[in-house]
Design an enzyme around this catalytic site. Structure first.
Site, PDB file in Angstrom:
ATOM      1  N   ASP A  83      32.540 -16.750  91.337  1.00 50.71           N
ATOM      2  CA  ASP A  83      31.669 -15.579  91.398  1.00 50.71           C
ATOM      3  C   ASP A  83      32.066 -14.582  90.316  1.00 50.71           C
ATOM      4  O   ASP A  83      33.225 -14.175  90.223  1.00 50.71           O
ATOM      5  CB  ASP A  83      31.788 -14.937  92.791  1.00 50.71           C
ATOM      6  CG  ASP A  83      30.761 -13.844  93.021  1.00 50.71           C
ATOM      7  OD1 ASP A  83      29.693 -13.884  92.383  1.00 50.71           O
ATOM      8  OD2 ASP A  83      31.031 -12.947  93.855  1.00 50.71           O
ATOM      9  N   ARG A 269      33.196  -8.893 105.203  1.00 47.83           N
ATOM     10  CA  ARG A 269      34.272  -7.897 105.293  1.00 47.83           C
ATOM     11  C   ARG A 269      34.043  -6.962 106.484  1.00 47.83           C
ATOM     12  O   ARG A 269      34.989  -6.622 107.201  1.00 47.83           O
ATOM     13  CB  ARG A 269      34.334  -7.088 103.999  1.00 47.83           C
ATOM     14  CG  ARG A 269      34.584  -7.909 102.746  1.00 47.83           C
ATOM     15  CD  ARG A 269      34.637  -7.018 101.525  1.00 47.83           C
ATOM     16  NE  ARG A 269      34.733  -7.790 100.291  1.00 47.83           N
ATOM     17  CZ  ARG A 269      35.062  -7.282  99.121  1.00 47.83           C
ATOM     18  NH1 ARG A 269      35.320  -5.988  99.017  1.00 47.83           N
ATOM     19  NH2 ARG A 269      35.130  -8.045  98.051  1.00 47.83           N
TER      20      ARG A 269
END
Length: 339
Positions: A83, A269
């Site tokens: 990424d 997260r």
């Protein structure tokens, strides 16, 4: 061993009305939560590793965690993706580390430099049987080392920073990329918008016309679930005004347009953090990591299962595996040399 590049996934996704979730992994619990959800929903998946994740967890650990997932669930089509790679050297390192897909992000450079950098990365990756995602246009927000435009500036002048359809066609032709991350109104991080998000569907449609058949990628696509924000704030956190991309807009981009990959990191997260905060606040004597990381992992499972239905990828694993077989089970050099 359905560890593959994204090509078999995107071949079916482009005309099949679904997208593959690209979930960022940083540790064992996050990876396990993602994989458990995908196994339950029979969905293909892309496990993304950022530059920050490599630094935090060390690639050798992450590789073995992912390979454990591959061994545990041989029925799942899995791609390992870099990424936001920012240099060709990093792309080369990731190819040598067993990545099946890489992103080279030159979007912050002037256009011609982006073309040069991306074309060089494509040359290196394709020689090793690895596919490449490029990026064109600018997003707002901040996530890890990825610093986009100021969120207020981006929201105010979003049209100025969207991917240009004609430039996208030129970029594809000159670089040879396999997929393109486009700027269509999304933003990085948990504080994406001050107002309700409105994706530029007309811009996606224009890009599909100038780049027919090119798989498109949506970055900054976490929806920032309110349930997790509420838990974070209830148990001592401070995340006022966090706002993401509405799931109905993500679903529309996926089912009606050529979006084949949707990146999700912030929601992972938030799920993990919310449950850990809840355990710490409600069970102050708790000190066993298994008893707070475990609930966090379960929250990830539930959140990812929901996302797979938004992306319409649930139940698509078998079809992707079949198409991979039809293509001759292609694998990057890293795996061919080890077989």
């Amino acid at each position: 061993m359905p560890l593959m590049t994204t090509k078999p996934m995107f071949d079916l996704a482009y005309d099949g009305g679904f997208a593959v979730g690209a979930f960022n992994v940083n540790n064992m619990e996050i990876t396990q939560g993602i994989i458990e959800a995908c196994a339950a929903e029979k969905s293909p998946v892309i496990l993304q590793i950022s530059k920050g994740a490599r630094k935090y967890a060390k690639m050798n650990y992450l590789r073995h965690i992912i390979m454990a997932a591959v061994e545990e669930h041989p029925e799942l089509p899995i791609a390992i993706h870099l990424d936001h790679g920012d240099t060709v050297d990093l792309v080369r390192t990731c190819i040598n580390d067993g990545f099946t897909s890489v992103m080279i992000d030159g979007s912050h450079h002037p256009y011609e430099e982006n073309v040069r950098l991306t074309a060089e990365a494509v040359k290196v990756a394709h020689a090793a049987g690895v596919v490449v995602e490029g990026e064109l246009g600018m997003l707002g927000g901040i996530e890890e080392e990825v610093v986009g435009l100021d969120a207020a500036e981006y929201e105010k002048n979003v049209e100025k920073y969207l991917t240009d359809p004609n430039q996208a066609a030129d970029f594809w032709k000159r670089t040879g990329i396999d997929s393109l991350a486009v700027a269509i109104g999304t933003s990085h991080g948990a504080y994406k918008f001050k107002h309700e998000a409105k994706l530029a569907f007309n811009r996606i449609e224009q890009i599909m016309k100038t780049c027919p058949g090119l798989p498109l990628v949506m970055h900054g696509s976490s929806s920032v679930p309110q349930e997790f924000i509420d838990l974070v704030n209830k148990y001592g956190g401070a995340m006022p005004n966090a706002k993401g991309v509405p799931e109905d807009q993500i679903a529309m981009a996926v089912q009606k347009y050529g979006v084949c990959k949707v990146n999700i990191d912030t929601d992972l997260r938030l799920a993990l953090t919310a449950k850990i905060r809840e355990v710490f606040a409600t069970k102050p004597a708790e000190f066993d990591p298994r008893n707070y990381l475990g609930p966090g992992r379960e929250a990830i499972v539930g959140m990812v299962r929901r996302k797979l239905h938004v992306l319409n990828s649930a139940g698509k694993a078998e079809a992707v595996n079949k198409h991979w077989e039809e293509l001759g089970r292609p694998l990057p050099d890293y795996y061919r040399k080890k077989s």
